[in-house]
Design an enzyme around this catalytic site. Structure first.
Site, PDB file in Angstrom:
ATOM      1  N   ASP A  44       0.714  -1.323  -0.119  1.00 11.81           N
ATOM      2  CA  ASP A  44       0.046  -0.035   0.167  1.00 11.81           C
ATOM      3  C   ASP A  44       0.735   1.231  -0.130  1.00 11.81           C
ATOM      4  O   ASP A  44       2.148   1.182   0.238  1.00 11.81           O
ATOM      5  CB  ASP A  44      -0.917   0.146   1.100  1.00 11.81           C
ATOM      6  N   ASN A  78      -6.969  -0.823  14.116  1.00 18.23           N
ATOM      7  CA  ASN A  78      -8.290  -1.212  13.948  1.00 18.23           C
ATOM      8  C   ASN A  78      -8.644  -2.510  13.250  1.00 18.23           C
ATOM      9  O   ASN A  78      -9.763  -2.603  12.861  1.00 18.23           O
ATOM     10  CB  ASN A  78      -8.971   0.058  13.248  1.00 18.23           C
ATOM     11  N   HIS A 117      -7.165  -3.490  10.545  1.00 17.24           N
ATOM     12  CA  HIS A 117      -6.827  -3.429   8.964  1.00 17.24           C
ATOM     13  C   HIS A 117      -5.614  -4.138   8.557  1.00 17.24           C
ATOM     14  O   HIS A 117      -4.564  -4.215   9.251  1.00 17.24           O
ATOM     15  CB  HIS A 117      -6.784  -1.769   8.551  1.00 17.24           C
ATOM     16  N   GLU A 136      -9.900  -1.060   5.522  1.00 16.85           N
ATOM     17  CA  GLU A 136     -10.430  -0.529   6.476  1.00 16.85           C
ATOM     18  C   GLU A 136     -11.503  -1.378   6.996  1.00 16.85           C
ATOM     19  O   GLU A 136     -12.122  -1.911   5.978  1.00 16.85           O
ATOM     20  CB  GLU A 136     -10.506   1.001   6.534  1.00 16.85           C
TER      21      GLU A 136
HETATM   22  C1  F6R Z   1       1.579  -0.399   5.984  1.00 15.17           C
HETATM   23  C2  F6R Z   1       0.290  -1.335   6.159  1.00 15.17           C
HETATM   24  C3  F6R Z   1      -0.429  -1.209   7.505  1.00 15.17           C
HETATM   25  C4  F6R Z   1       0.424  -1.660   8.729  1.00 15.17           C
HETATM   26  C5  F6R Z   1      -0.335  -1.680   9.970  1.00 15.17           C
HETATM   27  C6  F6R Z   1       0.569  -1.872  11.153  1.00 15.17           C
HETATM   28  O1  F6R Z   1       2.378  -0.599   4.815  1.00 15.17           O
HETATM   29  O2  F6R Z   1       0.105  -1.916   5.402  1.00 15.17           O
HETATM   30  O3  F6R Z   1      -1.406  -1.816   7.224  1.00 15.17           O
HETATM   31  O4  F6R Z   1       0.648  -3.073   8.212  1.00 15.17           O
HETATM   32  O5  F6R Z   1      -0.913  -0.366  10.155  1.00 15.17           O
HETATM   33  O6  F6R Z   1       1.694  -0.882  11.109  1.00 15.17           O
HETATM   34  P1  F6R Z   1       2.768  -0.911  12.119  1.00 15.17           P
HETATM   35  O7  F6R Z   1       3.473  -2.181  11.678  1.00 15.17           O
HETATM   36  O8  F6R Z   1       3.526   0.341  11.820  1.00 15.17           O
HETATM   37  O9  F6R Z   1       2.248  -1.079  13.611  1.00 15.17           O
END
Ligand code: F6R
Length: 247
Positions: free
Chosen positions: A67, A136, A138, A143
């Protein structure tokens, strides 16, 4: 979906790095897709370290990012592509024709998603995805409430993602949208590893693994994947009722 629990973030990252290395040893032209963010950072450092030390050839892999933030320039810290260029692609000398990254500055975002889908199709699908878990629930920018049928799409970010996401940037950023692979790609990937670490993730890990499968907590949907692995450290797994099991 198999759940594996490791003592701490170091051991968890070692295991994720081994999974990447083994994938590339087994299939040198693997198509890899990773999330950026705090969770996979150490695993990627360890992968690079081991690849150099053990002389593992990454030159034939093809890499895709999971992403990207819309409106964040490619050279800014916090840009997902920048993260991969710095800690994974450049250190492993992966050439530009061996990766495709979302451009969050593109004027036509739908076209950007279409191109990503075409690249994935042309490459014959994704062999290994390494993804993180948002606070959350995701995955990528899928989302809560997002349809699990989507390929790549422009995501309207959840309020929690907009505020938690500030941690990646130096100053306050206006975060509204993201480009992301959808659950169609996640479910079609030949192998998916979901990683989570730390006490702050324990409640969402519990929901992802123990609550009913629904788009309210998008990560629950991954439990339907035939070749999915959840890798956790003990802190993230601390309030699970059932540990070390197939879901
Ligand atoms: C980022 C992504 C997000 C993260 C998630 C956890 O490329 O795909 O879905 O994997 O928000 O983020 P961290 O690892 O920073 O806790």
């Amino acid at each position: 979906m198999r759940v594996e629990i490791f003592k701490d973030y170091q051991e968890l990252s070692d295991a994720a790095a081994s999974a990447i290395i083994n994938q590339v040893k087994l299939k040198p032209n693997s198509v890899l897709c990773f999330a950026s963010g705090d969770t996979p950072k150490l695993a990627l450092h360890k992968t690079v370290e081991r690849a150099k030390k053990e002389d593992i050839n990454f030159s034939r892999i093809f890499f895709i990012d999971l992403d990207e933030w819309v409106g964040i320039a490619p050279d800014e810290p916090g840009n997902c592509g920048n993260f991969f260029r710095e800690i994974f692609l450049s250190p492993l000398k992966i050439s530009e024709d061996q990766y495709h990254l979302f451009n969050g500055m593109a004027t036509d975002l739908d076209q950007e998603c279409k191109e990503m889908d075409e690249v994935i199709l042309k490459k014959g699908g994704i062999d290994l995805m390494l993804v993180g878990l948002g606070m959350n629930g995701h995955i990528g920018f899928n989302e809560p409430g997002t349809s699990p049928e989507l390929s790549s799409f422009v995501s309207l970010l959840d309020e929690e993602t907009k505020s938690v996401g500030q941690k990646y940037f130096q100053g306050e950023k206006h975060l509204e949208k993201g480009l992301t692979l959808g659950f169609k790609h996640l479910m079609e990937a030949r192998k998916v590893i979901l990683m989570a670490n730390g006490k702050h993730k324990s409640e969402i890990v519990r929901k992802a693994l123990e609550e009913g499968i629904s788009t309210t907590v998008p990560a629950t949907i991954l439990r339907k994947h035939d070749n999915g692995i959840v890798m956790l450290d003990e802190a993230a797994a601390s309030i699970l009722t059932h540990k070390e099991k197939d879901l």
